[in-house]
Motif scaffolding. Structure first.
Motif, mmCIF file in Angstrom:
data_model
loop_
_atom_site.group_PDB
_atom_site.id
_atom_site.type_symbol
_atom_site.label_atom_id
_atom_site.label_comp_id
_atom_site.label_asym_id
_atom_site.label_seq_id
_atom_site.Cartn_x
_atom_site.Cartn_y
_atom_site.Cartn_z
ATOM 1 N N LEU A 28 9.728 58.692 22.391
ATOM 2 C CA LEU A 28 9.525 59.557 21.237
ATOM 3 C C LEU A 28 8.067 60.002 21.192
ATOM 4 C CD1 LEU A 28 11.601 57.017 19.945
ATOM 5 C CD2 LEU A 28 11.840 58.950 18.404
ATOM 6 N N ILE A 29 7.848 61.302 21.255
ATOM 7 C CA ILE A 29 6.505 61.831 21.072
ATOM 8 C C ILE A 29 6.353 62.088 19.571
ATOM 9 C CG2 ILE A 29 4.860 63.631 21.686
ATOM 10 C CD1 ILE A 29 5.608 61.766 23.991
ATOM 11 N N GLU A 30 5.877 61.072 18.888
ATOM 12 C CA GLU A 30 5.810 61.108 17.430
ATOM 13 C C GLU A 30 4.425 60.720 16.920
ATOM 14 O OE1 GLU A 30 8.795 58.415 15.974
ATOM 15 O OE2 GLU A 30 8.175 56.798 17.292
ATOM 16 N N THR A 31 3.416 60.803 17.798
ATOM 17 C CA THR A 31 2.030 60.632 17.370
ATOM 18 C C THR A 31 1.217 61.786 17.941
ATOM 19 O OG1 THR A 31 1.377 59.278 19.283
ATOM 20 C CG2 THR A 31 2.252 58.112 17.357
ATOM 21 N N ILE A 32 0.194 62.190 17.220
ATOM 22 C CA ILE A 32 -0.617 63.324 17.645
ATOM 23 C C ILE A 32 -1.334 63.008 18.957
ATOM 24 C CG2 ILE A 32 -2.521 62.571 16.154
ATOM 25 C CD1 ILE A 32 -1.621 66.194 17.163
ATOM 26 N N PRO A 90 21.253 49.798 30.851
ATOM 27 C CA PRO A 90 20.399 49.457 29.714
ATOM 28 C C PRO A 90 19.393 50.570 29.460
ATOM 29 C CG PRO A 90 19.693 48.230 31.659
ATOM 30 C CD PRO A 90 20.884 49.046 32.073
ATOM 31 N N TYR A 91 19.633 51.322 28.396
ATOM 32 C CA TYR A 91 18.825 52.487 28.087
ATOM 33 C C TYR A 91 18.103 52.277 26.757
ATOM 34 C CZ TYR A 91 21.997 54.517 31.567
ATOM 35 O OH TYR A 91 22.732 54.770 32.698
ATOM 36 N N PHE A 92 16.868 52.795 26.663
ATOM 37 C CA PHE A 92 16.021 52.524 25.504
ATOM 38 C C PHE A 92 15.316 53.790 25.031
ATOM 39 C CE2 PHE A 92 16.418 48.624 27.905
ATOM 40 C CZ PHE A 92 16.695 47.686 26.927
ATOM 41 N N TYR A 93 15.137 53.873 23.713
ATOM 42 C CA TYR A 93 14.195 54.798 23.104
ATOM 43 C C TYR A 93 12.928 54.015 22.782
ATOM 44 C CZ TYR A 93 16.406 59.339 22.195
ATOM 45 O OH TYR A 93 16.932 60.594 22.331
ATOM 46 N N LEU A 94 11.766 54.547 23.135
ATOM 47 C CA LEU A 94 10.495 53.860 22.924
ATOM 48 C C LEU A 94 9.723 54.555 21.806
ATOM 49 C CD1 LEU A 94 9.407 53.244 26.625
ATOM 50 C CD2 LEU A 94 10.811 51.795 25.136
ATOM 51 N N HIS A 106 11.464 54.899 35.578
ATOM 52 C CA HIS A 106 12.386 54.435 34.534
ATOM 53 C C HIS A 106 12.610 55.480 33.439
ATOM 54 C CE1 HIS A 106 10.740 50.520 36.128
ATOM 55 N NE2 HIS A 106 12.034 50.262 36.141
ATOM 56 N N CYS A 107 12.137 56.683 33.641
ATOM 57 C CA CYS A 107 12.101 57.634 32.521
ATOM 58 C C CYS A 107 13.249 58.624 32.576
ATOM 59 C CB CYS A 107 10.775 58.390 32.509
ATOM 60 S SG CYS A 107 10.480 59.218 30.937
ATOM 61 N N ALA A 108 13.877 58.846 31.415
ATOM 62 C CA ALA A 108 14.935 59.840 31.283
ATOM 63 C C ALA A 108 14.471 61.076 30.529
ATOM 64 C CB ALA A 108 16.147 59.236 30.568
ATOM 65 N N GLY A 109 13.481 60.941 29.624
ATOM 66 C CA GLY A 109 13.072 62.112 28.872
ATOM 67 C C GLY A 109 12.123 61.797 27.738
ATOM 68 N N LEU A 110 11.873 62.835 26.942
ATOM 69 C CA LEU A 110 11.040 62.743 25.749
ATOM 70 C C LEU A 110 11.813 63.306 24.563
ATOM 71 C CD1 LEU A 110 7.617 64.138 27.080
ATOM 72 C CD2 LEU A 110 8.375 61.742 27.036
ATOM 73 N N ASN A 111 11.456 62.846 23.374
ATOM 74 C CA ASN A 111 12.076 63.313 22.139
ATOM 75 C C ASN A 111 11.001 63.787 21.175
ATOM 76 O OD1 ASN A 111 12.589 62.191 19.125
ATOM 77 N ND2 ASN A 111 14.469 63.105 19.909
#
Length: 560
Positions: A266-270, A227-231, A286-291
């Motif tokens: 997702l790094i999508e906020t300043i 079970p993998y998620f984008y946050l 639980h972390c796989a990465g950043l986008n």
């Protein structure tokens, strides 16, 4: 007391009586909805709300306070209280789970039946199954999407196209990473009633995440994935800590080993850009990465600095590419931070849609896609996003040229990168301009996107681009700021309310009309968003409550 549930099993004993809340279904029950909204699944959703709803609401209050602080002149900065985390070279994140090691090209898209089959047959390494920006959150879309995902994971999904052709799944399909809605959104067709009897709309994040996890986690593990998620939309390490606690509780509740769940943020906020290390640290088990979520990142910059004067005005959307200085600083910091911690760095979206009727335009666009992905692969990204299967070959070739047979380039440490806080918030763009064409483009894209969103489609082809909510957000945000700051366009005239309203009215009159369009509603929403003095932080909040919330009709309810 924590109740252990077996996901998807209707024979699971009911939880022991306890002072706890419940979930009431306030949306219509269509065909097969009972498979997703089963008593056991609703119990699990209720338990998530019992434990995390109050913390979610506290987090939203903290986000709003930080938003007001930036508006008042307090720039974001790297937190002094977490400097030891950033300086400590020893800690690492869990990294990729099974089936997630190679992410060189990820395709994004909504979870309707056709899009699901096309994404799984696309040849991408990963499918971002999107219940956030690419989803119009009608009740039917939300639950049908869960059904389609459950069917896809069990390889029992197909569809028949308009010409009568049957489409089934190929032998090899991408690894699925599911993106639930952000913490700020409600799911009003489910109502959470707490132990004291107080009702409130359910959290869209907990609903999307909980239903997907409950029904599919064990099935995914049995098939060699997980079970993998984008946050989405995280604004600080505190939002990441909340998600990590949700993951840890969920694993105990449904009988998964700790660390089975993996998330990519997702790094999508300043503000999140200043806490990349901390976000990885909070989610490290639980972390796989950043986008690098480029369009929402720009939206976040504009809305946070909207009142800070003309020096913070950004030019036309089309002029803000990934090579402008502050975007280079953001992406280079992301790659360096990820690889230092053993996390994947995933690049931004290429939203172009190939046009079979315009070969020259398609060729030129594919050349730009190749340049964009070549830069990302050369910078150290381990993979990137595309919105259309027709881009996969071009994008993948650029990553293949750098990666070869390697699944990623996590071993490439960007020790040459040194990004300062001032670089992240230096939003000057050399030769950037606000143009009359930019106003018209923002108005037209917003109207056409909102029209489709109100009719239930969240991923919309507009001018050869596959657009989502971030398109409307950045467009309306720019229009509001340009008006409030009196931006001058390339013809030397100021952007004022009357001018933008005239362009809205003219554009509305030029767009083709049908008997089912929602263009008048779209125009009303856009006027409210850009012509008033107040600034709504998210356009989807009011639009959802006013136009997509069917629960106000007083439909029958069913409780967990």
């Amino acid at each position: 007391m924590t109740t252990t549930l077996t996901a998807g099993s209707e024979s699971t004993p009911r939880p022991e009586p306890r002072p706890a809340g419940r979930i009431e279904v306030r949306g219509d029950m269509h065909d097969r909805f009972d498979e997703i909204l089963s008593p056991a699944a609703l119990d699990f959703i209720a338990e998530l709300h019992d434990r995390f709803m109050n913390r979610r609401e506290e987090q939203l209050v903290a986000n709003a306070e930080r938003f007001r602080a930036i508006d008042a002149g307090a720039d974001p900065a790297f937190p002094r209280e977490t400097a030891s985390i950033r300086r400590d070279p020893t800690w690492r994140v869990a990294g990729a789970g099974p089936g997630l090691e190679d992410r060189r090209i990820e395709i994004t898209g909504p979870t309707d039946r056709r899009s699901t089959v096309e994404a799984l047959n696309s040849g991408a390494k990963v499918w971002l199954a999107d219940h956030e920006d690419a989803l119009s959150p009608t009740w039917s879309n939300v639950i049908d999407g869960q059904l389609n995902l459950a069917d896809a994971i069990r390889r029992r999904i197909d569809f028949v196209s308009e010409d009568g052709t049957a489409h089934t799944l190929g032998e090899h399909t991408p690894t699925i990473v599911f993106r639930p809605r952000g913490w700020h959104l409600d799911e009003r067709h489910l109502r959470y009633v707490d132990a004291a009897g107080r009702p409130r709309p359910a959290s869209a994040s907990l609903v999307d995440y909980g239903l997907y996890l409950f029904h599919n986690a064990h099935e995914l593990v049995s098939r060699g994935a997980g079970p993998y998620f984008y946050l989405p939309k995280l604004e600080s390490r505190h939002g990441a800590r909340l998600w990590d606690d949700v993951f840890s509780f969920s694993e105990r509740a449904i009988g998964l080993p700790h660390g089975t769940i993996r998330a990519t943020v997702l790094i999508e906020t300043i503000t999140a850009a200043f806490e990349m290390d901390e976000i990885l640290y909070e989610l490290r088990d639980h972390c796989a990465g950043l986008n690098a979520g480029r369009w929402d990142y720009l939206f976040s910059i504009i809305k946070n600095y909207r009142n800070r004067g003309r020096s913070f005005l950004l030019p036309d959307r089309g002029q803000m590419n990934m090579t402008v200085p502050f975007m280079r600083a953001y992406t280079e910091l992301l790659v360096a931070t990820c690889h230092k911690r053993g996390a994947h760095a995933i690049g931004g979206m290429s939203a172009f849609i190939p046009n079979p009727d315009d070969e020259a335009r398609t060729t030129a666009a594919l050349e730009q896609v190749a340049i964009d992905k070549r830069r990302e692969a050369s910078d150290g990204f381990d993979g990137s996003w595309v919105a259309h299967p027709g881009l996969i070959e071009t994008a993948c070739a650029e990553f293949d040229a750098v990666l070869g047979e390697r699944p990623n380039q996590l071993d490439r440490l960007r020790d040459d990168v040194s990004v300062t806080g001032s670089q992240l918030i230096d939003f000057r763009i050399p030769d950037g301009t606000v143009t009359v064409a930019g106003i018209r483009e923002n108005v037209s894209a917003s109207l056409r996107y909102l029209d489709s969103w109100l009719r239930g489609t969240g991923a919309v082809p507009i001018d050869d681009l596959l657009e989502d909510v971030s398109t409307a957000e950045i467009s309306r945000c720019q229009l509001w700021q340009w008006i409030q700051q009196g931006a001058l366009t390339d013809d030397g005239l100021p952007v004022v309310r009357e001018r933008v309203e005239w362009i809205i009215d003219r554009t509305l009159g030029e767009l083709p009309r049908t008997g089912t369009d929602r263009l008048d509603d779209a125009a009303e929403l856009l006027r409210e968003m850009v012509l008033g003095d107040s600034f709504p932080r998210f356009l989807t909040l009011g639009a959802y409550e006013r136009h997509l919330d069917e629960s106000r009709r007083g439909v029958a309810t069913r409780a967990a």
